[in-house]
Design a protein around this motif. Structure first.
Motif, PDB file in Angstrom:
ATOM      1  N   ILE A 157      12.124  17.900 -43.678  1.00  0.00           N
ATOM      2  CA  ILE A 157      11.293  17.174 -44.637  1.00  0.00           C
ATOM      3  C   ILE A 157      12.038  15.971 -45.213  1.00  0.00           C
ATOM      4  CG2 ILE A 157      11.893  18.575 -46.635  1.00  0.00           C
ATOM      5  CD1 ILE A 157       8.410  17.198 -45.886  1.00  0.00           C
ATOM      6  N   ILE A 158      13.344  16.125 -45.432  1.00  0.00           N
ATOM      7  CA  ILE A 158      14.157  15.013 -45.921  1.00  0.00           C
ATOM      8  C   ILE A 158      14.246  13.931 -44.845  1.00  0.00           C
ATOM      9  CG2 ILE A 158      16.428  14.327 -46.781  1.00  0.00           C
ATOM     10  CD1 ILE A 158      15.106  16.144 -48.736  1.00  0.00           C
ATOM     11  N   GLY A 159      14.393  14.352 -43.581  1.00  0.00           N
ATOM     12  CA  GLY A 159      14.455  13.397 -42.480  1.00  0.00           C
ATOM     13  C   GLY A 159      13.184  12.576 -42.357  1.00  0.00           C
ATOM     14  N   TYR A 160      12.030  13.184 -42.628  1.00  0.00           N
ATOM     15  CA  TYR A 160      10.769  12.437 -42.571  1.00  0.00           C
ATOM     16  C   TYR A 160      10.640  11.463 -43.734  1.00  0.00           C
ATOM     17  CZ  TYR A 160       9.236  15.739 -39.001  1.00  0.00           C
ATOM     18  OH  TYR A 160       9.128  16.493 -37.870  1.00  0.00           O
ATOM     19  N   LEU A 161      11.085  11.878 -44.904  1.00  0.00           N
ATOM     20  CA  LEU A 161      10.971  11.012 -46.075  1.00  0.00           C
ATOM     21  C   LEU A 161      11.975   9.862 -46.044  1.00  0.00           C
ATOM     22  CD1 LEU A 161      10.432  13.688 -48.860  1.00  0.00           C
ATOM     23  CD2 LEU A 161       8.715  12.186 -47.843  1.00  0.00           C
ATOM     24  N   PHE A 162      13.191  10.158 -45.613  1.00  0.00           N
ATOM     25  CA  PHE A 162      14.240   9.141 -45.562  1.00  0.00           C
ATOM     26  C   PHE A 162      14.527   8.777 -44.109  1.00  0.00           C
ATOM     27  CE2 PHE A 162      15.040  11.454 -49.546  1.00  0.00           C
ATOM     28  CZ  PHE A 162      14.952  10.384 -50.429  1.00  0.00           C
ATOM     29  N   PHE A 163      13.509   8.295 -43.420  1.00  0.00           N
ATOM     30  CA  PHE A 163      13.623   7.972 -42.008  1.00  0.00           C
ATOM     31  C   PHE A 163      14.616   6.845 -41.742  1.00  0.00           C
ATOM     32  CE2 PHE A 163      10.236   5.476 -43.846  1.00  0.00           C
ATOM     33  CZ  PHE A 163      10.498   4.199 -43.385  1.00  0.00           C
ATOM     34  N   PHE A 164      14.955   6.070 -42.752  1.00  0.00           N
ATOM     35  CA  PHE A 164      15.870   4.952 -42.576  1.00  0.00           C
ATOM     36  C   PHE A 164      17.335   5.374 -42.665  1.00  0.00           C
ATOM     37  CE2 PHE A 164      14.222   5.196 -46.867  1.00  0.00           C
ATOM     38  CZ  PHE A 164      15.383   5.321 -47.626  1.00  0.00           C
ATOM     39  N   VAL A 165      17.618   6.621 -43.031  1.00  0.00           N
ATOM     40  CA  VAL A 165      18.997   7.106 -43.100  1.00  0.00           C
ATOM     41  C   VAL A 165      19.393   7.589 -41.699  1.00  0.00           C
ATOM     42  CG1 VAL A 165      20.540   8.816 -44.115  1.00  0.00           C
ATOM     43  CG2 VAL A 165      18.745   7.782 -45.507  1.00  0.00           C
ATOM     44  N   PRO A 166      20.418   6.999 -41.096  1.00  0.00           N
ATOM     45  CA  PRO A 166      20.787   7.381 -39.736  1.00  0.00           C
ATOM     46  C   PRO A 166      21.338   8.804 -39.673  1.00  0.00           C
ATOM     47  CG  PRO A 166      22.397   5.864 -40.640  1.00  0.00           C
ATOM     48  CD  PRO A 166      21.284   5.968 -41.643  1.00  0.00           C
ATOM     49  N   GLU A 167      20.948   9.524 -38.632  1.00  0.00           N
ATOM     50  CA  GLU A 167      21.460  10.873 -38.406  1.00  0.00           C
ATOM     51  C   GLU A 167      22.477  10.910 -37.274  1.00  0.00           C
ATOM     52  OE1 GLU A 167      18.692  14.176 -38.290  1.00  0.00           O
ATOM     53  OE2 GLU A 167      17.148  12.882 -39.128  1.00  0.00           O
ATOM     54  N   LYS A 168      22.522   9.852 -36.452  1.00  0.00           N
ATOM     55  CA  LYS A 168      23.426   9.826 -35.307  1.00  0.00           C
ATOM     56  C   LYS A 168      24.492   8.757 -35.506  1.00  0.00           C
ATOM     57  CE  LYS A 168      19.884  11.418 -32.231  1.00  0.00           C
ATOM     58  NZ  LYS A 168      18.854  11.011 -31.309  1.00  0.00           N
ATOM     59  N   GLU A 169      25.714   9.134 -35.173  1.00  0.00           N
ATOM     60  CA  GLU A 169      26.823   8.186 -35.254  1.00  0.00           C
ATOM     61  C   GLU A 169      26.759   7.208 -34.083  1.00  0.00           C
ATOM     62  OE1 GLU A 169      31.578   8.423 -36.136  1.00  0.00           O
ATOM     63  OE2 GLU A 169      30.589  10.160 -35.278  1.00  0.00           O
ATOM     64  N   PHE A 170      26.470   7.745 -32.884  1.00  0.00           N
ATOM     65  CA  PHE A 170      26.267   6.900 -31.724  1.00  0.00           C
ATOM     66  C   PHE A 170      25.438   7.655 -30.695  1.00  0.00           C
ATOM     67  CE2 PHE A 170      30.276   9.091 -30.823  1.00  0.00           C
ATOM     68  CZ  PHE A 170      30.047   9.593 -29.556  1.00  0.00           C
ATOM     69  N   LYS A 171      24.830   6.893 -29.807  1.00  0.00           N
ATOM     70  CA  LYS A 171      24.105   7.436 -28.657  1.00  0.00           C
ATOM     71  C   LYS A 171      24.255   6.432 -27.532  1.00  0.00           C
ATOM     72  CE  LYS A 171      19.661   8.977 -26.944  1.00  0.00           C
ATOM     73  NZ  LYS A 171      18.256   9.254 -27.263  1.00  0.00           N
ATOM     74  N   ILE A 172      24.857   6.885 -26.423  1.00  0.00           N
ATOM     75  CA  ILE A 172      25.057   5.998 -25.282  1.00  0.00           C
ATOM     76  C   ILE A 172      24.543   6.672 -24.020  1.00  0.00           C
ATOM     77  CG2 ILE A 172      26.958   4.647 -26.225  1.00  0.00           C
ATOM     78  CD1 ILE A 172      28.899   6.453 -24.853  1.00  0.00           C
ATOM     79  N   VAL A 173      24.131   5.852 -23.069  1.00  0.00           N
ATOM     80  CA  VAL A 173      23.532   6.343 -21.821  1.00  0.00           C
ATOM     81  C   VAL A 173      24.162   5.604 -20.663  1.00  0.00           C
ATOM     82  CG1 VAL A 173      21.379   6.575 -20.536  1.00  0.00           C
ATOM     83  CG2 VAL A 173      21.345   6.763 -23.014  1.00  0.00           C
ATOM     84  N   LYS A 174      24.409   6.326 -19.573  1.00  0.00           N
ATOM     85  CA  LYS A 174      24.920   5.689 -18.358  1.00  0.00           C
ATOM     86  C   LYS A 174      24.388   6.430 -17.148  1.00  0.00           C
ATOM     87  CE  LYS A 174      29.115   3.757 -16.405  1.00  0.00           C
ATOM     88  NZ  LYS A 174      30.574   3.694 -16.514  1.00  0.00           N
ATOM     89  N   ASP A 175      24.001   5.677 -16.120  1.00  0.00           N
ATOM     90  CA  ASP A 175      23.463   6.249 -14.882  1.00  0.00           C
ATOM     91  C   ASP A 175      24.506   6.183 -13.773  1.00  0.00           C
ATOM     92  OD1 ASP A 175      21.108   6.506 -16.259  1.00  0.00           O
ATOM     93  OD2 ASP A 175      20.140   4.788 -15.317  1.00  0.00           O
ATOM     94  N   SER A 176      24.437   7.165 -12.885  1.00  0.00           N
ATOM     95  CA  SER A 176      25.283   7.147 -11.695  1.00  0.00           C
ATOM     96  C   SER A 176      24.621   6.267 -10.641  1.00  0.00           C
ATOM     97  CB  SER A 176      25.463   8.565 -11.149  1.00  0.00           C
ATOM     98  OG  SER A 176      24.272   8.990 -10.507  1.00  0.00           O
ATOM     99  N   PRO A 177      25.357   5.878  -9.627  1.00  0.00           N
ATOM    100  CA  PRO A 177      24.697   5.198  -8.508  1.00  0.00           C
ATOM    101  C   PRO A 177      23.724   6.160  -7.811  1.00  0.00           C
ATOM    102  CG  PRO A 177      27.087   4.916  -8.410  1.00  0.00           C
ATOM    103  CD  PRO A 177      26.806   5.921  -9.475  1.00  0.00           C
ATOM    104  N   ASN A 178      22.701   5.598  -7.170  1.00  0.00           N
ATOM    105  CA  ASN A 178      21.742   6.423  -6.431  1.00  0.00           C
ATOM    106  C   ASN A 178      22.428   7.076  -5.240  1.00  0.00           C
ATOM    107  OD1 ASN A 178      19.914   5.401  -8.223  1.00  0.00           O
ATOM    108  ND2 ASN A 178      18.788   4.189  -6.741  1.00  0.00           N
ATOM    109  N   PHE A 179      21.978   8.275  -4.915  1.00  0.00           N
ATOM    110  CA  PHE A 179      22.473   8.960  -3.720  1.00  0.00           C
ATOM    111  C   PHE A 179      21.289   9.588  -3.006  1.00  0.00           C
ATOM    112  CE2 PHE A 179      22.839  11.894  -7.248  1.00  0.00           C
ATOM    113  CZ  PHE A 179      22.320  13.086  -6.753  1.00  0.00           C
ATOM    114  N   PRO A 180      21.317   9.585  -1.665  1.00  0.00           N
ATOM    115  CA  PRO A 180      20.171  10.108  -0.913  1.00  0.00           C
ATOM    116  C   PRO A 180      20.262  11.620  -0.729  1.00  0.00           C
ATOM    117  CG  PRO A 180      21.743   9.150   0.592  1.00  0.00           C
ATOM    118  CD  PRO A 180      22.285   8.923  -0.800  1.00  0.00           C
TER     119      PRO A 180
END
Length: 185
Positions: A157-180
């Motif tokens: 409920i706090i997360g919905y009310l204070f949606f502007f307060v960040p909950e994550k320090e970081f989030k990063i994404v990386k893909d591998s090369p394609n393989f058959p």
């Protein structure tokens, strides 16, 4: 009134977390051995996170390792995924370091005397057996690794009310090369 419209975007921009430039995903590397797909990846932290850990601030790092099938005309298809929640705790007074790893089924807790050995164990995933290629349809695939660190856990409920307060320090994404994946009959 116009000052109010200018104030709110500036206010919310200042509350958003800054992009962490020193944190990066190493890999992911995929290989197929005896019809099994193995994934190796690691996370490299920056000095701020390492200093926070050395000063006794706990961290929770979540690894999402997902297998996707590549489609030309459609969005890529999610096939399967594995999640690892790793927790790091350091006690600078006792010089003791505790790390846990939860994969949804098993909880492993280890105690370390050396800080660097704890980091190696928590931040590396070596030769994770993802799946057997006989269970997959023929096509091109890739592995997507997403890593996030939670800054704080707010009640819903706090997360919905204070949606502007960040909950994550970081989030990063990386893909591998394609393989058959080809099936020989």
């Amino acid at each position: 009134m116009t000052k109010l419209f200018l104030f709110f975007p500036l206010f919310f921009t200042l509350l958003l977390p800054l992009q962490v430039s020193g944190v990066e995903i190493i890999g992911p590397e995929t290989r197929v051995v005896n019809n099994e797909i193995y994934v190796t990846t690691a996370l490299s932290l920056d000095e701020k996170q390492i200093n926070d850990l050395k000063n006794g601030i706990s961290k929770e790092v979540t690894f999402y390792i997902d297998l996707f099938r590549v489609w030309k005309m459609w969005p890529d298809e999610f096939v399967l995924g594995k999640t690892f929640v790793r927790t790091l705790k350091s006690d600078p007074v006792k010089k003791e370091h505790v790390a846990t790893s939860l994969d949804g089924v098993f909880l492993i807790e280890k105690r370390f005397n050396e800080f660097e050995s704890m980091l190696r164990w928590v931040l590396n995933i070596n030769d994770l057996k993802l799946t057997n290629i006989k269970e997959l349809d023929a096509g091109d695939y890739f592995v997507k690794v997403t890593v996030e660190s939670r800054l704080r856990k707010l009640p819903p409920i706090i997360g919905y009310l204070f949606f502007f307060v960040p909950e994550k320090e970081f989030k990063i994404v990386k893909d591998s090369p394609n393989f058959p994946v080809r099936h020989v009959r």
